[in-house]
Design an enzyme around this catalytic site. Structure first.
Site, mmCIF file in Angstrom:
data_model
loop_
_atom_site.group_PDB
_atom_site.id
_atom_site.type_symbol
_atom_site.label_atom_id
_atom_site.label_comp_id
_atom_site.label_asym_id
_atom_site.label_seq_id
_atom_site.Cartn_x
_atom_site.Cartn_y
_atom_site.Cartn_z
ATOM 1 N N TRP A 61 0.854 -1.195 0.000
ATOM 2 C CA TRP A 61 0.000 0.000 0.000
ATOM 3 C C TRP A 61 0.894 1.252 0.000
ATOM 4 C CZ3 TRP A 61 -2.032 2.546 4.975
ATOM 5 C CH2 TRP A 61 -2.920 3.578 4.670
ATOM 6 N N ASP B 175 -1.667 -6.340 8.574
ATOM 7 C CA ASP B 175 -2.551 -5.209 8.291
ATOM 8 C C ASP B 175 -3.761 -5.784 7.568
ATOM 9 O OD1 ASP B 175 -3.820 -2.896 7.625
ATOM 10 O OD2 ASP B 175 -2.215 -2.075 6.369
ATOM 11 N N LYS C 247 -13.584 0.073 5.179
ATOM 12 C CA LYS C 247 -14.164 -0.527 3.971
ATOM 13 C C LYS C 247 -15.329 -1.443 4.315
ATOM 14 C CE LYS C 247 -10.146 1.047 2.629
ATOM 15 N NZ LYS C 247 -9.619 1.884 1.610
HETATM 16 C C1 LIG Z 1 -3.577 -1.942 3.182
HETATM 17 C C2 LIG Z 1 -4.230 -0.808 3.885
HETATM 18 N N1 LIG Z 1 -3.973 -0.606 5.184
HETATM 19 C C3 LIG Z 1 -4.526 0.399 5.856
HETATM 20 C C4 LIG Z 1 -5.405 1.261 5.259
HETATM 21 C C5 LIG Z 1 -5.938 2.406 6.083
HETATM 22 O O1 LIG Z 1 -7.291 2.460 6.202
HETATM 23 P P1 LIG Z 1 -7.992 3.609 7.043
HETATM 24 O O2 LIG Z 1 -8.720 4.444 6.071
HETATM 25 O O3 LIG Z 1 -8.916 2.857 7.966
HETATM 26 O O4 LIG Z 1 -6.976 4.361 7.795
HETATM 27 C C6 LIG Z 1 -5.708 1.101 3.898
HETATM 28 C C7 LIG Z 1 -6.600 2.034 3.224
HETATM 29 O O5 LIG Z 1 -6.704 2.132 2.044
HETATM 30 C C8 LIG Z 1 -5.109 0.027 3.198
HETATM 31 O O6 LIG Z 1 -5.367 -0.204 1.918
#
Ligand SMILES: Cc1ncc(COP(=O)(O)O)c(C=O)c1O
Length: 394
Positions: free
Chosen positions: A128, A209, A244
């Site tokens: 990410w 994660d 999500k």
């Molecule tokens: C792999 C990954 N980790 C963490 C997050 C963070 O999500 P949040 O919006 O809850 O901070 C995302 C969001 O796109 C993600 O794709």
């Protein structure tokens, strides 16, 4: 005082959003930003969430401070959701409610920095886009392990094992629990088992994660790798997001679970994590946790929410099939079948940055430069135009 500061380059995704918004072409398609969309291209509030919010409005009688760990009932319910009902309130796990999955990652990074500044965090290549700035920015030393082969469009599992098999004991391994972002390619169960054995034998610390729980194969199925690792290792970190799967993006709700060797270790981890939060943002915002807590604690609401997660997942799978079938017609001789084998919101299309640019410029089709697409942006109405546009730039 601020004269030494220079402007930061615009965030690629935010720039893409504004370019898309300013595009007046009626056929434009947004495959960039990472949010779920329904068949109408909307990201609606879930019906279960609306009902929970109504309950909050009627029931909530105070907004006094919660404490650095956030809502303990939410924390217990999230523990059950992630680690299995039998492990809710487990003596080795401390769970904190955090501002989104990103907040969980920040607190986890700070905790690791307090525990062992010399440790290396191994992150998948690719990962990410925010992992490296967020976790590296917190001071952690990051190194990459091979994850995705752009040519064969598969996980480089043997290479991944080889690299992780030679890292120092005690190092951390960042793993995407499911729906790997940006490739959508996950390990299968046999691979997870092999990986768990290696992690345990080499005394590595898994840092999972999991931002898309429920969007790959199902809520229980997607939590399986976390539970496998939990049973295999003495220490572990799990950052989860409710952005999500509850569609609570802007309400900023997630959780951080840290696993210690025993109850005493857990108590120390709890006091350290709470202290980090206290000195960082003091305590998390409550509204998202209040919603999730009501949904998970109420059998009828929980069933409704599970159905809504099923519907999101089913649509993502259907749009993958639709796109692959349309590309088979429009882009004969090119193989896009990997899109069907991926999970969650994302896949790499596997085209060059120049082709991505042409798609944007000539066809109004928007995606990030790596050719990561959000399959939720595909609809029955736009898929033919999308496939023809992609074929035109190949
Ligand atoms: C792999 C990954 N980790 C963490 C997050 C963070 O999500 P949040 O919006 O809850 O901070 C995302 C969001 O796109 C993600 O794709």
């Amino acid at each position: 005082m601020f004269e030494n500061l220079k402007a930061q380059p615009a965030d690629a995704i935010l720039r893409l959003i504004s370019e898309y918004q300013n595009d007046t072409r009626p056929k434009k398609i947004d495959l960039g930003v990472g949010v779920y969309r329904n068949a109408k291209g909307e990201t609606p509030i879930l019906a279960s969430v609306k009902k929970a919010e109504k309950m909050i409005l009627e029931e909530q009688d105070t907004k006094t401070y919660l404490g650095s760990g956030g809502d303990p009932v939410f924390n217990e319910l999230m523990q059950g959701l992630i680690f299995g009902a039998k492990n809710a309130n487990h003596e080795r796990i401390v769970t904190l409610h955090t501002p989104g999955g990103s907040g969980a990652l920040c607190v986890a990074a700070a905790l690791v920095m307090r525990a062992r500044r010399d440790v290396t965090l191994w992150v998948p290549d690719p990962t990410w886009a925010n992992h490296v700035p967020l976790l590296g920015g917190a001071g952690l030393t990051l190194k990459a392990y091979p994850y995705y082969d752009a040519k064969s469009k598969t996980v480089r599992f043997a290479d991944m094992l080889q690299t992780l098999g030679s890292v120092a004991a005690g190092d951390l391994v960042l793993l995407h629990g499911c729906c790997h972002n940006p490739t959508g390619m996950d390990l299968d169960r046999r691979q997870w088992q092999q990986l768990a054995t290696l992690i345990s034998e080499r005394r590595l610390v898994p840092f999972v994660d999991i931002a898309y729980l429920g969007l790959a194969e199902g809520l229980e199925q997607d939590a399986w790798p976390v539970r496998l690792l939990f049973d295999a290792v003495p220490e572990m970190i799990v950052a989860a997001s409710c952005s999500k799967n509850f569609a609570l993006y802007r309400d900023r709700i997630g959780s951080l679970s840290v696993i210690g060797r025993d109850r005493d270790a857990r108590d120390i981890l709890r006091s350290q994590a709470h202290n980090i939060v206290r000195t960082m943002y003091s305590m998390p915002p409550d509204h998202g946790a209040a919603i999730v807590r009501r949904i998970l604690a109420n059998a009828a609401l929980r069933k409704e929410w599970e159905g809504e997660v099923d519907a999101m997942r089913d649509r993502l799978k259907a749009m993958r099939r639709l796109l692959v079938d349309a590309l088979a017609v429009s882009a004969k001789g090119h193989d896009f079948s990997h899109i069907r084998r991926a999970n969650g919101l994302f896949s790499f299309l596997g085209i060059s940055e120049a082709q991505v640019d042409r798609l944007k410029r000539d066809y109004g089709v928007y995606m990030v430069g790596s050719s990561r697409i959000n399959v939720a942006g595909v609809t029955a109405d736009n898929v033919a135009y999308l496939a023809e546009s992609i074929a035109a730039v190949l």
